[in-house]
Design a protein around this motif. Structure first.
Motif, PDB file in Angstrom:
ATOM      1  N   GLU A  17       5.246 -33.817   6.382  1.00  0.00           N
ATOM      2  CA  GLU A  17       4.305 -32.766   6.789  1.00  0.00           C
ATOM      3  C   GLU A  17       4.792 -32.010   8.022  1.00  0.00           C
ATOM      4  O   GLU A  17       4.628 -30.797   8.111  1.00  0.00           O
ATOM      5  CB  GLU A  17       2.899 -33.324   6.977  1.00  0.00           C
ATOM      6  N   ALA A  18       5.404 -32.710   8.957  1.00  0.00           N
ATOM      7  CA  ALA A  18       5.942 -32.033  10.147  1.00  0.00           C
ATOM      8  C   ALA A  18       7.074 -31.090   9.765  1.00  0.00           C
ATOM      9  O   ALA A  18       7.204 -29.992  10.329  1.00  0.00           O
ATOM     10  CB  ALA A  18       6.409 -33.055  11.180  1.00  0.00           C
ATOM     11  N   ILE A  19       7.888 -31.491   8.807  1.00  0.00           N
ATOM     12  CA  ILE A  19       8.999 -30.629   8.388  1.00  0.00           C
ATOM     13  C   ILE A  19       8.480 -29.431   7.609  1.00  0.00           C
ATOM     14  O   ILE A  19       8.941 -28.303   7.827  1.00  0.00           O
ATOM     15  CB  ILE A  19      10.042 -31.440   7.602  1.00  0.00           C
ATOM     16  N   VAL A  20       7.509 -29.624   6.738  1.00  0.00           N
ATOM     17  CA  VAL A  20       6.926 -28.484   6.023  1.00  0.00           C
ATOM     18  C   VAL A  20       6.307 -27.513   7.030  1.00  0.00           C
ATOM     19  O   VAL A  20       6.467 -26.294   6.902  1.00  0.00           O
ATOM     20  CB  VAL A  20       5.905 -28.949   4.967  1.00  0.00           C
ATOM     21  N   ALA A  21       5.649 -28.039   8.055  1.00  0.00           N
ATOM     22  CA  ALA A  21       5.073 -27.170   9.091  1.00  0.00           C
ATOM     23  C   ALA A  21       6.171 -26.411   9.834  1.00  0.00           C
ATOM     24  O   ALA A  21       6.030 -25.207  10.111  1.00  0.00           O
ATOM     25  CB  ALA A  21       4.233 -27.994  10.061  1.00  0.00           C
ATOM     26  N   LEU A  22       7.280 -27.089  10.157  1.00  0.00           N
ATOM     27  CA  LEU A  22       8.401 -26.426  10.832  1.00  0.00           C
ATOM     28  C   LEU A  22       8.983 -25.334   9.949  1.00  0.00           C
ATOM     29  O   LEU A  22       9.226 -24.217  10.406  1.00  0.00           O
ATOM     30  CB  LEU A  22       9.478 -27.453  11.192  1.00  0.00           C
ATOM     31  N   TRP A  23       9.233 -25.647   8.673  1.00  0.00           N
ATOM     32  CA  TRP A  23       9.788 -24.648   7.767  1.00  0.00           C
ATOM     33  C   TRP A  23       8.844 -23.456   7.622  1.00  0.00           C
ATOM     34  O   TRP A  23       9.294 -22.321   7.533  1.00  0.00           O
ATOM     35  CB  TRP A  23      10.065 -25.266   6.402  1.00  0.00           C
ATOM     36  N   THR A  24       7.551 -23.719   7.620  1.00  0.00           N
ATOM     37  CA  THR A  24       6.569 -22.632   7.537  1.00  0.00           C
ATOM     38  C   THR A  24       6.642 -21.781   8.803  1.00  0.00           C
ATOM     39  O   THR A  24       6.692 -20.553   8.731  1.00  0.00           O
ATOM     40  CB  THR A  24       5.157 -23.211   7.340  1.00  0.00           C
ATOM     41  N   GLU A  25       6.671 -22.431   9.965  1.00  0.00           N
ATOM     42  CA  GLU A  25       6.746 -21.722  11.242  1.00  0.00           C
ATOM     43  C   GLU A  25       8.019 -20.873  11.325  1.00  0.00           C
ATOM     44  O   GLU A  25       8.017 -19.787  11.911  1.00  0.00           O
ATOM     45  CB  GLU A  25       6.709 -22.730  12.389  1.00  0.00           C
ATOM     46  N   CYS A  26       9.095 -21.349  10.708  1.00  0.00           N
ATOM     47  CA  CYS A  26      10.375 -20.633  10.730  1.00  0.00           C
ATOM     48  C   CYS A  26      10.525 -19.674   9.548  1.00  0.00           C
ATOM     49  O   CYS A  26      11.604 -19.115   9.339  1.00  0.00           O
ATOM     50  CB  CYS A  26      11.526 -21.630  10.756  1.00  0.00           C
ATOM     51  N   ASP A  27       9.471 -19.484   8.775  1.00  0.00           N
ATOM     52  CA  ASP A  27       9.427 -18.536   7.649  1.00  0.00           C
ATOM     53  C   ASP A  27      10.451 -18.858   6.563  1.00  0.00           C
ATOM     54  O   ASP A  27      11.054 -17.967   5.975  1.00  0.00           O
ATOM     55  CB  ASP A  27       9.601 -17.098   8.151  1.00  0.00           C
ATOM     56  N   LEU A  28      10.640 -20.141   6.272  1.00  0.00           N
ATOM     57  CA  LEU A  28      11.563 -20.544   5.215  1.00  0.00           C
ATOM     58  C   LEU A  28      10.853 -20.805   3.886  1.00  0.00           C
ATOM     59  O   LEU A  28      11.507 -20.913   2.855  1.00  0.00           O
ATOM     60  CB  LEU A  28      12.333 -21.806   5.618  1.00  0.00           C
ATOM     61  N   ILE A  29       9.542 -20.930   3.922  1.00  0.00           N
ATOM     62  CA  ILE A  29       8.776 -21.268   2.723  1.00  0.00           C
ATOM     63  C   ILE A  29       8.496 -20.014   1.910  1.00  0.00           C
ATOM     64  O   ILE A  29       8.140 -18.981   2.454  1.00  0.00           O
ATOM     65  CB  ILE A  29       7.436 -21.943   3.101  1.00  0.00           C
ATOM     66  N   ARG A  30       8.679 -20.146   0.604  1.00  0.00           N
ATOM     67  CA  ARG A  30       8.352 -19.069  -0.329  1.00  0.00           C
ATOM     68  C   ARG A  30       7.411 -19.637  -1.383  1.00  0.00           C
ATOM     69  O   ARG A  30       7.532 -20.811  -1.749  1.00  0.00           O
ATOM     70  CB  ARG A  30       9.619 -18.509  -1.004  1.00  0.00           C
ATOM     71  N   PRO A  31       6.491 -18.827  -1.908  1.00  0.00           N
ATOM     72  CA  PRO A  31       5.505 -19.358  -2.864  1.00  0.00           C
ATOM     73  C   PRO A  31       6.131 -19.958  -4.114  1.00  0.00           C
ATOM     74  O   PRO A  31       5.534 -20.825  -4.750  1.00  0.00           O
ATOM     75  CB  PRO A  31       4.634 -18.155  -3.220  1.00  0.00           C
ATOM     76  N   TRP A  32       7.312 -19.534  -4.477  1.00  0.00           N
ATOM     77  CA  TRP A  32       7.951 -20.032  -5.691  1.00  0.00           C
ATOM     78  C   TRP A  32       8.782 -21.285  -5.448  1.00  0.00           C
ATOM     79  O   TRP A  32       9.345 -21.840  -6.380  1.00  0.00           O
ATOM     80  CB  TRP A  32       8.805 -18.946  -6.340  1.00  0.00           C
ATOM     81  N   ASN A  33       8.884 -21.741  -4.207  1.00  0.00           N
ATOM     82  CA  ASN A  33       9.579 -22.990  -3.882  1.00  0.00           C
ATOM     83  C   ASN A  33       8.581 -23.924  -3.207  1.00  0.00           C
ATOM     84  O   ASN A  33       8.135 -23.653  -2.096  1.00  0.00           O
ATOM     85  CB  ASN A  33      10.740 -22.741  -2.914  1.00  0.00           C
ATOM     86  N   ASP A  34       8.248 -25.010  -3.852  1.00  0.00           N
ATOM     87  CA  ASP A  34       7.346 -25.996  -3.280  1.00  0.00           C
ATOM     88  C   ASP A  34       8.163 -26.900  -2.352  1.00  0.00           C
ATOM     89  O   ASP A  34       9.009 -27.669  -2.819  1.00  0.00           O
ATOM     90  CB  ASP A  34       6.707 -26.811  -4.408  1.00  0.00           C
ATOM     91  N   LEU A  80      17.777 -25.169   6.822  1.00  0.00           N
ATOM     92  CA  LEU A  80      18.044 -25.483   8.227  1.00  0.00           C
ATOM     93  C   LEU A  80      17.058 -24.706   9.094  1.00  0.00           C
ATOM     94  O   LEU A  80      16.978 -23.481   9.023  1.00  0.00           O
ATOM     95  CB  LEU A  80      19.482 -25.111   8.606  1.00  0.00           C
ATOM     96  N   ALA A  81      16.303 -25.439   9.891  1.00  0.00           N
ATOM     97  CA  ALA A  81      15.308 -24.823  10.770  1.00  0.00           C
ATOM     98  C   ALA A  81      15.318 -25.525  12.121  1.00  0.00           C
ATOM     99  O   ALA A  81      15.445 -26.750  12.195  1.00  0.00           O
ATOM    100  CB  ALA A  81      13.917 -24.934  10.151  1.00  0.00           C
ATOM    101  N   VAL A  82      15.152 -24.735  13.160  1.00  0.00           N
ATOM    102  CA  VAL A  82      15.025 -25.235  14.521  1.00  0.00           C
ATOM    103  C   VAL A  82      13.722 -24.687  15.075  1.00  0.00           C
ATOM    104  O   VAL A  82      13.400 -23.510  14.874  1.00  0.00           O
ATOM    105  CB  VAL A  82      16.226 -24.775  15.391  1.00  0.00           C
ATOM    106  N   SER A  83      12.980 -25.539  15.743  1.00  0.00           N
ATOM    107  CA  SER A  83      11.720 -25.108  16.343  1.00  0.00           C
ATOM    108  C   SER A  83      11.936 -23.808  17.113  1.00  0.00           C
ATOM    109  O   SER A  83      12.903 -23.689  17.874  1.00  0.00           O
ATOM    110  CB  SER A  83      11.214 -26.194  17.289  1.00  0.00           C
ATOM    111  N   PRO A  84      11.057 -22.825  16.920  1.00  0.00           N
ATOM    112  CA  PRO A  84      11.234 -21.549  17.639  1.00  0.00           C
ATOM    113  C   PRO A  84      11.404 -21.714  19.148  1.00  0.00           C
ATOM    114  O   PRO A  84      12.148 -20.958  19.768  1.00  0.00           O
ATOM    115  CB  PRO A  84       9.964 -20.771  17.285  1.00  0.00           C
ATOM    116  N   SER A  85      10.772 -22.727  19.733  1.00  0.00           N
ATOM    117  CA  SER A  85      10.906 -22.932  21.180  1.00  0.00           C
ATOM    118  C   SER A  85      12.311 -23.378  21.570  1.00  0.00           C
ATOM    119  O   SER A  85      12.678 -23.291  22.749  1.00  0.00           O
ATOM    120  CB  SER A  85       9.882 -23.957  21.668  1.00  0.00           C
ATOM    121  N   LEU A  86      13.106 -23.845  20.597  1.00  0.00           N
ATOM    122  CA  LEU A  86      14.469 -24.297  20.882  1.00  0.00           C
ATOM    123  C   LEU A  86      15.541 -23.424  20.246  1.00  0.00           C
ATOM    124  O   LEU A  86      16.729 -23.723  20.364  1.00  0.00           O
ATOM    125  CB  LEU A  86      14.652 -25.746  20.431  1.00  0.00           C
TER     126      LEU A  86
END
Length: 152
Positions: A17-34, A80-86
């Protein structure tokens, strides 16, 4: 404030869940990719190449995450995603160096990655690491639908 000492470790199921939240925050999630299905799929193939970055003294806090793989011909990096703060702290560079180290140890001769067209900031980041446009077109075909009717 000093940046925390950061370590890499393998993904653990409790990280989902933390990684899905990070990917969402970094705009990596698309509706067609679960993303949860993508995580489950990754865990069936080279799970040792699914890395998370955490503070050394708090291995539960996810600061970055990424997946790599090697098919015997080429290596790939995905999500690959890095927290926006970092971002711009060098953590993305460290991730790529670690993936390159792991893949080289597996005998991987070349590492490929895909960046969505128009994402010039990320393209520029990879160019600073020595990656170049291979002058190829990436084609895809969805074999198992995850969500919206898209192909990537």
């Amino acid at each position: 404030m000093d940046a925390p000492e950061i370590v890499f470790r393998r993904f653990e199921p409790g990280d989902t869940e933390a990684i899905v939240a990070l990917w969402t925050e970094c705009d990596l999630i698309r509706p067609w990719n679960d993303p949860r299905r993508d995580i489950a799929r990754k865990l069936t193939v080279q799970p040792e190449l699914f890395l998370v970055a955490t503070p050394a003294d708090d291995r539960a806090t996810i600061l970055g995450a990424g997946m790599a793989g090697f098919d015997g011909h080429r290596g790939w990096v995905n999500y690959l995603a890095v927290s926006p703060s970092l971002q711009r702290s060098g953590l993305g560079r460290r991730f790529m160096a670690e993936f390159e180290r792991l893949l080289t140890a597996m005998g991987c001769p070349k590492l490929n990655l895909q960046v969505r067209a128009g994402n010039e900031q990320v393209i520029a980041f990879y160019e600073t690491l020595g990656y170049a446009d291979d002058r190829t077109v990436s084609l895809g075909k969805r074999l198992i639908a995850d969500g919206a009717d898209r192909h990537d």
